[in-house]
Design a protein around this motif. Structure first.
Motif, PDB file in Angstrom:
ATOM      1  N   HIS A   1     -14.012 100.612  30.031  1.00 25.03           N
ATOM      2  CA  HIS A   1     -13.612  99.228  29.814  1.00 25.03           C
ATOM      3  C   HIS A   1     -12.664  98.752  30.919  1.00 25.03           C
ATOM      4  O   HIS A   1     -12.776  97.630  31.420  1.00 25.03           O
ATOM      5  N   ALA A   2     -11.726  99.614  31.304  1.00 25.96           N
ATOM      6  CA  ALA A   2     -10.741  99.246  32.324  1.00 25.96           C
ATOM      7  C   ALA A   2     -11.379  99.042  33.691  1.00 25.96           C
ATOM      8  O   ALA A   2     -10.847  98.309  34.533  1.00 25.96           O
ATOM      9  N   ALA A   3     -12.524  99.683  33.916  1.00 26.42           N
ATOM     10  CA  ALA A   3     -13.168  99.595  35.228  1.00 26.42           C
ATOM     11  C   ALA A   3     -13.533  98.163  35.591  1.00 26.42           C
ATOM     12  O   ALA A   3     -13.557  97.794  36.770  1.00 26.42           O
ATOM     13  N   ASP A   4     -13.799  97.330  34.584  1.00 26.90           N
ATOM     14  CA  ASP A   4     -14.189  95.943  34.859  1.00 26.90           C
ATOM     15  C   ASP A   4     -13.077  95.152  35.535  1.00 26.90           C
ATOM     16  O   ASP A   4     -13.342  94.174  36.233  1.00 26.90           O
ATOM     17  N   ALA A   5     -11.829  95.557  35.305  1.00 23.27           N
ATOM     18  CA  ALA A   5     -10.690  94.799  35.836  1.00 23.27           C
ATOM     19  C   ALA A   5     -10.179  95.352  37.162  1.00 23.27           C
ATOM     20  O   ALA A   5      -9.221  94.810  37.726  1.00 23.27           O
ATOM     21  N   LEU A   6     -10.788  96.406  37.679  1.00 25.43           N
ATOM     22  CA  LEU A   6     -10.308  97.005  38.920  1.00 25.43           C
ATOM     23  C   LEU A   6     -10.604  96.102  40.111  1.00 25.43           C
ATOM     24  O   LEU A   6     -11.629  95.404  40.136  1.00 25.43           O
ATOM     25  N   PRO A   7      -9.728  96.082  41.121  1.00 25.16           N
ATOM     26  CA  PRO A   7     -10.011  95.268  42.310  1.00 25.16           C
ATOM     27  C   PRO A   7     -11.204  95.810  43.077  1.00 25.16           C
ATOM     28  O   PRO A   7     -11.496  97.017  43.036  1.00 25.16           O
ATOM     29  N   ARG A   8     -11.905  94.932  43.742  1.00 24.56           N
ATOM     30  CA  ARG A   8     -13.008  95.328  44.615  1.00 24.56           C
ATOM     31  C   ARG A   8     -12.513  95.342  46.062  1.00 24.56           C
ATOM     32  O   ARG A   8     -11.518  94.715  46.418  1.00 24.56           O
ATOM     33  N   TRP A   9     -13.244  96.043  46.905  1.00 20.07           N
ATOM     34  CA  TRP A   9     -12.797  96.197  48.287  1.00 20.07           C
ATOM     35  C   TRP A   9     -12.744  94.866  49.036  1.00 20.07           C
ATOM     36  O   TRP A   9     -11.902  94.688  49.912  1.00 20.07           O
ATOM     37  N   ARG A  10     -13.598  93.926  48.669  1.00 16.27           N
ATOM     38  CA  ARG A  10     -13.541  92.625  49.325  1.00 16.27           C
ATOM     39  C   ARG A  10     -12.211  91.939  49.018  1.00 16.27           C
ATOM     40  O   ARG A  10     -11.625  91.282  49.877  1.00 16.27           O
ATOM     41  N   ASP A  11     -11.716  92.110  47.787  1.00 12.86           N
ATOM     42  CA  ASP A  11     -10.412  91.546  47.430  1.00 12.86           C
ATOM     43  C   ASP A  11      -9.310  92.153  48.295  1.00 12.86           C
ATOM     44  O   ASP A  11      -8.431  91.449  48.810  1.00 12.86           O
ATOM     45  N   THR A  12      -9.348  93.486  48.439  1.00 10.42           N
ATOM     46  CA  THR A  12      -8.332  94.188  49.230  1.00 10.42           C
ATOM     47  C   THR A  12      -8.364  93.721  50.681  1.00 10.42           C
ATOM     48  O   THR A  12      -7.325  93.405  51.276  1.00 10.42           O
ATOM     49  N   ALA A  13      -9.562  93.678  51.253  1.00 15.44           N
ATOM     50  CA  ALA A  13      -9.700  93.285  52.655  1.00 15.44           C
ATOM     51  C   ALA A  13      -9.239  91.849  52.875  1.00 15.44           C
ATOM     52  O   ALA A  13      -8.645  91.528  53.915  1.00 15.44           O
TER      53      ALA A  13
ATOM     54  N   GLU B   1     -15.441  95.950  55.558  1.00 14.96           N
ATOM     55  CA  GLU B   1     -15.448  94.659  54.864  1.00 14.96           C
ATOM     56  C   GLU B   1     -15.217  93.520  55.836  1.00 14.96           C
ATOM     57  O   GLU B   1     -15.861  92.458  55.744  1.00 14.96           O
ATOM     58  N   TRP B   2     -14.283  93.700  56.772  1.00 15.15           N
ATOM     59  CA  TRP B   2     -14.024  92.634  57.745  1.00 15.15           C
ATOM     60  C   TRP B   2     -15.251  92.343  58.597  1.00 15.15           C
ATOM     61  O   TRP B   2     -15.523  91.184  58.932  1.00 15.15           O
ATOM     62  N   ALA B   3     -15.998  93.385  58.940  1.00 17.16           N
ATOM     63  CA  ALA B   3     -17.215  93.170  59.724  1.00 17.16           C
ATOM     64  C   ALA B   3     -18.201  92.298  58.952  1.00 17.16           C
ATOM     65  O   ALA B   3     -18.845  91.406  59.516  1.00 17.16           O
ATOM     66  N   GLN B   4     -18.300  92.512  57.636  1.00 19.27           N
ATOM     67  CA  GLN B   4     -19.206  91.715  56.812  1.00 19.27           C
ATOM     68  C   GLN B   4     -18.669  90.303  56.583  1.00 19.27           C
ATOM     69  O   GLN B   4     -19.442  89.358  56.422  1.00 19.27           O
ATOM     70  N   MET B   5     -17.348  90.164  56.567  1.00 19.07           N
ATOM     71  CA  MET B   5     -16.710  88.871  56.303  1.00 19.07           C
ATOM     72  C   MET B   5     -16.614  88.000  57.549  1.00 19.07           C
ATOM     73  O   MET B   5     -16.275  86.809  57.453  1.00 19.07           O
ATOM     74  N   GLY B   6     -16.848  88.585  58.712  1.00 13.50           N
ATOM     75  CA  GLY B   6     -16.699  87.843  59.952  1.00 13.50           C
ATOM     76  C   GLY B   6     -15.268  87.758  60.441  1.00 13.50           C
ATOM     77  O   GLY B   6     -14.945  86.900  61.269  1.00 13.50           O
ATOM     78  N   VAL B   7     -14.391  88.638  59.949  1.00 12.30           N
ATOM     79  CA  VAL B   7     -13.008  88.694  60.418  1.00 12.30           C
ATOM     80  C   VAL B   7     -12.971  89.468  61.733  1.00 12.30           C
ATOM     81  O   VAL B   7     -13.450  90.610  61.802  1.00 12.30           O
ATOM     82  N   ALA B   8     -12.434  88.857  62.770  1.00  9.36           N
ATOM     83  CA  ALA B   8     -12.360  89.514  64.076  1.00  9.36           C
ATOM     84  C   ALA B   8     -11.387  90.689  64.004  1.00  9.36           C
ATOM     85  O   ALA B   8     -10.187  90.498  63.766  1.00  9.36           O
ATOM     86  N   SER B   9     -11.908  91.885  64.185  1.00  9.54           N
ATOM     87  CA  SER B   9     -11.065  93.082  64.075  1.00  9.54           C
ATOM     88  C   SER B   9     -11.737  94.220  64.806  1.00  9.54           C
ATOM     89  O   SER B   9     -12.944  94.208  65.048  1.00  9.54           O
TER      90      SER B   9
END
Length: 350
Positions: A326-338, A28-36
């Motif tokens: 139904h609950a799956a809609d509220a789960l965090p996505r990996w971009r949120d975590t990153a 995710e960081w590679a896609q976001m441009g976060v230096a890592s």
């Protein structure tokens, strides 16, 4: 901060929840441009040799001083305090679950790991926990100030809803996780041994090489219970095979004794699977009550009763399946975590 140096011990490609979390942060960081970048550490953790500790010290101390060191807890929790103190001001510790709470440890080994991780965490500038439950443990038992802990729950990818088994076919039960004592598969097999009169099949997907004695004992238990034709130990599989297993399942089962989060539970939710799980660690909170029937960890009789209830009641499986979807809609996505982890690292200024 010039970049995040993400120090991870061992083989990053291994099919475990912790390594999957680490891989996704880097991707995710590679896609976001976060230096890592990934800083590979020796594979002996959490029981490193003196040579591996020396190699680790050299690897970490060779990093640019303005880099923030994000260190996976599989390594950081096992650092001697002298190493941790020498890195004070630069470290963000990532804790999936405390090392001393792994099942199957001797009391002496567990106590030593708990003491070492407590000492190391004193010197971390910030701590990332992968669940609220782990955060509470770190505050209560490891004396980490609450203000230094950020929760970054694992993300989950959207997935098609599971179709389940064909009408009239055996109900397909699915469990996912390495064959290690903490996963409680021996309890699951003991529970299923009392349900041989029901029409079911179980597939357990997970690497067998992390605890070979446990894997061998489980295979022997399955054979001894006469379940060899009904319980399939599939080993580690690729993502396509794993997705197909989720898609063809009727019920997801997680008998773990303890989970720092339980990523497989959210993967099951994302596919609308009804769940039977234990309340071990964060698992009690990861899956909503409407989607998951929950039983105490290590209790074969309670697990058997839960299995019997869900195997026999198609209506309850459907209700829990709908709740999961139904609950799956509220789960965090990996971009949120990153994003959460990157922001936490950015606040640490070496």
């Amino acid at each position: 901060m010039s970049e995040i140096a993400f120090a991870i011990p061992g083989d990053l490609s291994l099919p475990t929840g912790g390594y999957a979390y680490d891989r996704r942060l880097l991707a995710e960081w590679a896609q976001m441009g976060v230096a890592s970048r990934h800083l590979a550490l020796p594979g002996g953790f959490p029981a490193p040799s003196e040579a591996e500790l020396a190699e680790t010290g050299r690897a970490i101390l060779s990093q640019p001083y303005d880099s923030v060191l994000l260190i996976d807890g599989l390594a950081y929790g096992a650092f001697p305090e002298g190493i941790a103190a020498g890195l004070a001001g630069r470290v963000v510790a990532l804790v999936h679950h405390p090392l001393g709470l792994e099942a199957g440890l001797s009391p002496e080994r567990a106590a030593a790991l708990l003491a070492r991780e407590t000492a190391a965490l004193r010197h971390a500038s910030a701590v990332i926990a992968t669940s609220q439950n782990t955060k509470r443990l770190l505050v209560a038992d490891f004396f980490v100030p609450e203000a230094r802990i950020t929760v970054a729950e694992p993300g989950v990818d959207p997935a098609p809803r599971a179709s389940g088994s064909p009408t009239g076919a055996p109900l397909q039960l699915l469990a996912v996780g390495s064959l290690v004592p903490r996963k409680g598969y021996d309890v699951l097999v003991a529970a299923l041994a009392g349900l041989a009169d029901r029409n079911w099949r179980l597939t357990i997907i997970g690497a067998a090489d992390r605890a070979p004695e446990t894997a061998a004992a489980l295979a022997a238990q399955i054979a001894g219970a006469g379940l060899g034709d009904r319980v399939h130990l599939a080993g580690a599989v690729d993502q396509k095979t794993l997705a197909a297993a989720y898609g063809g399942a009727d019920l997801f089962v997680m008998p773990s004794l303890f989970e720092g989060y339980g990523m497989v539970l959210t993967e099951a939710l994302a596919r609308g699977l009804p769940i039977l799980c234990t309340t071990g660690g964060a698992a009690a909170e990861t899956a909503p009550d409407a989607a998951a029937l929950k039983v105490p960890p290590g209790d074969a009789a309670a697990l058997r009763a839960g299995l019997l209830r869900l195997l026999d009641d198609a209506g309850e499986r459907k209700r829990r399946s709908d709740a999961a979807w139904h609950a799956a809609d509220a789960l965090p996505r990996w971009r949120d975590t990153a994003t959460i982890v990157a922001q936490t690292c950015a606040m640490v200024s070496p």
